[in-house]
Design a protein around this motif. Structure first.
Motif, PDB file in Angstrom:
ATOM      1  N   PRO A   1       0.804  -1.237   0.000  1.00 48.96           N
ATOM      2  CA  PRO A   1       0.000   0.000   0.000  1.00 48.96           C
ATOM      3  C   PRO A   1       0.830   1.276   0.000  1.00 48.96           C
ATOM      4  CG  PRO A   1      -0.178  -1.148   2.106  1.00 48.96           C
ATOM      5  CD  PRO A   1       0.583  -2.043   1.186  1.00 48.96           C
ATOM      6  N   GLU A   2       2.094   1.204   0.399  1.00 48.77           N
ATOM      7  CA  GLU A   2       2.913   2.422   0.401  1.00 48.77           C
ATOM      8  C   GLU A   2       3.417   2.791  -1.002  1.00 48.77           C
ATOM      9  OE1 GLU A   2       5.679  -1.003   1.581  1.00 48.77           O
ATOM     10  OE2 GLU A   2       3.694  -0.336   2.193  1.00 48.77           O
ATOM     11  N   TYR A   3       3.216   1.915  -1.990  1.00 47.88           N
ATOM     12  CA  TYR A   3       3.594   2.263  -3.359  1.00 47.88           C
ATOM     13  C   TYR A   3       2.623   3.319  -3.880  1.00 47.88           C
ATOM     14  CZ  TYR A   3       6.948  -1.588  -4.020  1.00 47.88           C
ATOM     15  OH  TYR A   3       8.025  -2.430  -3.934  1.00 47.88           O
ATOM     16  N   PRO A   4       3.131   4.314  -4.590  1.00 51.77           N
ATOM     17  CA  PRO A   4       2.234   5.356  -5.107  1.00 51.77           C
ATOM     18  C   PRO A   4       1.357   4.820  -6.236  1.00 51.77           C
ATOM     19  CG  PRO A   4       4.457   5.685  -5.927  1.00 51.77           C
ATOM     20  CD  PRO A   4       4.523   4.554  -4.938  1.00 51.77           C
ATOM     21  N   PRO A   5       0.226   5.479  -6.490  1.00 51.65           N
ATOM     22  CA  PRO A   5      -0.611   5.067  -7.621  1.00 51.65           C
ATOM     23  C   PRO A   5       0.051   5.483  -8.938  1.00 51.65           C
ATOM     24  CG  PRO A   5      -1.499   7.037  -6.623  1.00 51.65           C
ATOM     25  CD  PRO A   5      -0.337   6.606  -5.768  1.00 51.65           C
ATOM     26  N   GLY A   6      -0.503   5.008 -10.033  1.00 56.52           N
ATOM     27  CA  GLY A   6      -0.065   5.446 -11.350  1.00 56.52           C
ATOM     28  C   GLY A   6       1.223   4.808 -11.830  1.00 56.52           C
ATOM     29  N   PRO A   7       1.789   5.381 -12.894  1.00 57.35           N
ATOM     30  CA  PRO A   7       3.010   4.824 -13.489  1.00 57.35           C
ATOM     31  C   PRO A   7       4.175   4.727 -12.506  1.00 57.35           C
ATOM     32  CG  PRO A   7       2.058   6.489 -14.930  1.00 57.35           C
ATOM     33  CD  PRO A   7       1.293   6.535 -13.637  1.00 57.35           C
ATOM     34  N   GLU A   8       4.281   5.672 -11.585  1.00 58.21           N
ATOM     35  CA  GLU A   8       5.397   5.648 -10.634  1.00 58.21           C
ATOM     36  C   GLU A   8       5.334   4.413  -9.737  1.00 58.21           C
ATOM     37  OE1 GLU A   8       8.912   6.210  -9.245  1.00 58.21           O
ATOM     38  OE2 GLU A   8       8.095   7.386 -10.882  1.00 58.21           O
ATOM     39  N   GLY A   9       4.149   4.025  -9.323  1.00 58.19           N
ATOM     40  CA  GLY A   9       4.006   2.815  -8.519  1.00 58.19           C
ATOM     41  C   GLY A   9       4.424   1.567  -9.288  1.00 58.19           C
ATOM     42  N   LEU A  10       4.055   1.506 -10.566  1.00 55.04           N
ATOM     43  CA  LEU A  10       4.459   0.366 -11.394  1.00 55.04           C
ATOM     44  C   LEU A  10       5.970   0.332 -11.563  1.00 55.04           C
ATOM     45  CD1 LEU A  10       3.645  -2.049 -13.178  1.00 55.04           C
ATOM     46  CD2 LEU A  10       3.503  -0.443 -15.086  1.00 55.04           C
ATOM     47  N   ARG A  11       6.582   1.493 -11.810  1.00 56.38           N
ATOM     48  CA  ARG A  11       8.049   1.535 -11.949  1.00 56.38           C
ATOM     49  C   ARG A  11       8.739   1.129 -10.649  1.00 56.38           C
ATOM     50  NH1 ARG A  11       7.014   5.651 -15.915  1.00 56.38           N
ATOM     51  NH2 ARG A  11       6.702   7.260 -14.350  1.00 56.38           N
ATOM     52  N   ARG A  12       8.177   1.534  -9.519  1.00 58.75           N
ATOM     53  CA  ARG A  12       8.761   1.167  -8.227  1.00 58.75           C
ATOM     54  C   ARG A  12       8.689  -0.349  -8.012  1.00 58.75           C
ATOM     55  NH1 ARG A  12       7.088   3.962  -2.521  1.00 58.75           N
ATOM     56  NH2 ARG A  12       8.274   2.582  -1.180  1.00 58.75           N
ATOM     57  N   SER A  13       7.556  -0.943  -8.356  1.00 63.51           N
ATOM     58  CA  SER A  13       7.395  -2.393  -8.252  1.00 63.51           C
ATOM     59  C   SER A  13       8.391  -3.103  -9.162  1.00 63.51           C
ATOM     60  CB  SER A  13       5.958  -2.780  -8.630  1.00 63.51           C
ATOM     61  OG  SER A  13       5.792  -4.164  -8.617  1.00 63.51           O
ATOM     62  N   ALA A  14       8.546  -2.594 -10.385  1.00 67.08           N
ATOM     63  CA  ALA A  14       9.482  -3.195 -11.330  1.00 67.08           C
ATOM     64  C   ALA A  14      10.923  -3.070 -10.838  1.00 67.08           C
ATOM     65  CB  ALA A  14       9.334  -2.552 -12.695  1.00 67.08           C
ATOM     66  N   ALA A  15      11.283  -1.926 -10.284  1.00 72.86           N
ATOM     67  CA  ALA A  15      12.650  -1.739  -9.778  1.00 72.86           C
ATOM     68  C   ALA A  15      12.949  -2.731  -8.663  1.00 72.86           C
ATOM     69  CB  ALA A  15      12.840  -0.301  -9.295  1.00 72.86           C
ATOM     70  N   ASN A  16      11.982  -2.958  -7.782  1.00 71.73           N
ATOM     71  CA  ASN A  16      12.159  -3.928  -6.707  1.00 71.73           C
ATOM     72  C   ASN A  16      12.352  -5.334  -7.273  1.00 71.73           C
ATOM     73  OD1 ASN A  16      12.052  -4.863  -3.886  1.00 71.73           O
ATOM     74  ND2 ASN A  16      10.107  -5.769  -4.524  1.00 71.73           N
ATOM     75  N   THR A  17      11.497  -5.709  -8.208  1.00 74.46           N
ATOM     76  CA  THR A  17      11.581  -7.047  -8.800  1.00 74.46           C
ATOM     77  C   THR A  17      12.875  -7.221  -9.584  1.00 74.46           C
ATOM     78  OG1 THR A  17       9.176  -7.169  -8.935  1.00 74.46           O
ATOM     79  CG2 THR A  17      10.422  -8.685 -10.328  1.00 74.46           C
ATOM     80  N   ARG A  18      13.194  -6.249 -10.433  1.00 72.70           N
ATOM     81  CA  ARG A  18      14.402  -6.353 -11.270  1.00 72.70           C
ATOM     82  C   ARG A  18      15.676  -6.276 -10.443  1.00 72.70           C
ATOM     83  NH1 ARG A  18      12.046  -1.903 -15.312  1.00 72.70           N
ATOM     84  NH2 ARG A  18      10.503  -3.198 -16.386  1.00 72.70           N
ATOM     85  N   GLY A  19      15.622  -5.631  -9.267  1.00 72.43           N
ATOM     86  CA  GLY A  19      16.790  -5.608  -8.387  1.00 72.43           C
ATOM     87  C   GLY A  19      17.177  -7.009  -7.939  1.00 72.43           C
ATOM     88  N   GLY A  20      16.195  -7.853  -7.728  1.00 71.90           N
ATOM     89  CA  GLY A  20      16.460  -9.236  -7.324  1.00 71.90           C
ATOM     90  C   GLY A  20      16.580 -10.190  -8.494  1.00 71.90           C
ATOM     91  N   PHE A  21      15.921  -9.847  -9.607  1.00 68.90           N
ATOM     92  CA  PHE A  21      15.862 -10.729 -10.775  1.00 68.90           C
ATOM     93  C   PHE A  21      16.120  -9.899 -12.038  1.00 68.90           C
ATOM     94  CE2 PHE A  21      13.102 -12.243  -7.454  1.00 68.90           C
ATOM     95  CZ  PHE A  21      13.408 -13.591  -7.356  1.00 68.90           C
ATOM     96  N   PRO A  22      17.381  -9.554 -12.317  1.00 70.04           N
ATOM     97  CA  PRO A  22      17.668  -8.680 -13.467  1.00 70.04           C
ATOM     98  C   PRO A  22      17.190  -9.236 -14.810  1.00 70.04           C
ATOM     99  CG  PRO A  22      19.579  -8.854 -12.045  1.00 70.04           C
ATOM    100  CD  PRO A  22      18.578  -9.855 -11.542  1.00 70.04           C
ATOM    101  N   ASP A  23      17.070 -10.555 -14.923  1.00 68.10           N
ATOM    102  CA  ASP A  23      16.618 -11.166 -16.184  1.00 68.10           C
ATOM    103  C   ASP A  23      15.122 -11.505 -16.147  1.00 68.10           C
ATOM    104  OD1 ASP A  23      16.790 -13.268 -14.356  1.00 68.10           O
ATOM    105  OD2 ASP A  23      17.704 -14.664 -15.775  1.00 68.10           O
ATOM    106  N   PHE A  24      14.380 -10.856 -15.262  1.00 65.20           N
ATOM    107  CA  PHE A  24      12.951 -11.114 -15.090  1.00 65.20           C
ATOM    108  C   PHE A  24      12.204 -10.943 -16.409  1.00 65.20           C
ATOM    109  CE2 PHE A  24       8.609  -9.988 -13.867  1.00 65.20           C
ATOM    110  CZ  PHE A  24       8.335 -10.944 -12.901  1.00 65.20           C
ATOM    111  N   LYS A  25      11.366 -11.926 -16.726  1.00 66.15           N
ATOM    112  CA  LYS A  25      10.584 -11.895 -17.953  1.00 66.15           C
ATOM    113  C   LYS A  25       9.180 -12.400 -17.677  1.00 66.15           C
ATOM    114  CE  LYS A  25      14.445 -12.516 -21.136  1.00 66.15           C
ATOM    115  NZ  LYS A  25      14.871 -11.202 -20.869  1.00 66.15           N
ATOM    116  N   ILE A  26       8.251 -12.001 -18.544  1.00 70.77           N
ATOM    117  CA  ILE A  26       6.878 -12.474 -18.454  1.00 70.77           C
ATOM    118  C   ILE A  26       6.452 -13.019 -19.806  1.00 70.77           C
ATOM    119  CG2 ILE A  26       4.467 -11.820 -18.104  1.00 70.77           C
ATOM    120  CD1 ILE A  26       5.374  -9.774 -16.066  1.00 70.77           C
TER     121      ILE A  26
END
Length: 162
Positions: free
Chosen positions: A61-86
């Motif tokens: 819930p502390e992630y901001p709404p909108g594109p910035e929240g998505l980028r923050r989520s992606a940065a967290n995921t990619r920090g642990g999994f640089p080759d992350f793919k969907i």
């Protein structure tokens, strides 16, 4: 319906071609999100496809709404999994709703939510549901196999007694 003046009233619904095009347009949003943003790491796509008041119901819930929240989520995921793919398995669109069956994963080579790198591949499947308005995502929910994703990292989720 026959009007009093004898002129037949035409239904006001869209033609099937319009409905089909709208479904394709909405499906293209999902492709841009999963392939361009998440897999190709094109963060600029977020500004195009995510509404400024977008609410993502599966991030902290502390992630901001909108594109910035998505980028923050992606940065967290990619920090642990640089080759992350969907990988997209299936997309279903109806009116302003979109449902996607996806598979995601990557190699755990960086810190991820306090979990030290393991070098292991972690992956899982998920179902995501989106609501779309005016060509952008405005709301999303995701139901993922989180236990299956965390297990290769040495994390085992178990029920809480209680």
């Amino acid at each position: 319906f026959q009007a009093e003046d004898g002129i037949r009233d035409q239904p006001r619904s869209r033609g099937l071609g319009d409905v089909y095009k709208r479904q394709l347009d909405i499906k293209e949003l999902a492709r841009k999100l999963y392939e361009d943003f998440w897999t190709e790491h094109d963060d600029a796509v977020a500004d195009e496809i995510i509404a400024t008041d977008f609410v993502d119901h599966h991030v902290p819930p502390e992630y901001p709404p909108g594109p910035e929240g998505l980028r923050r989520s992606a940065a967290n995921t990619r920090g642990g999994f640089p080759d992350f793919k969907i990988k997209i398995h299936r997309i279903i669109a109806e009116a302003e709703w979109l449902a996607c069956h996806i598979e995601f994963g990557g190699t755990h080579t960086g810190d991820f939510n306090g979990i030290a790198p393991t070098g292991q591949y972690a992956g899982a499947q998920a179902i995501s549901i989106f609501r779309v308005s005016e060509g952008q995502f405005i709301e999303s929910w995701e139901f993922a196999d989180v236990p299956g994703f965390l297990e290769p990292l040495g994390m085992v989720l178990s029920p809480v007694d209680g």
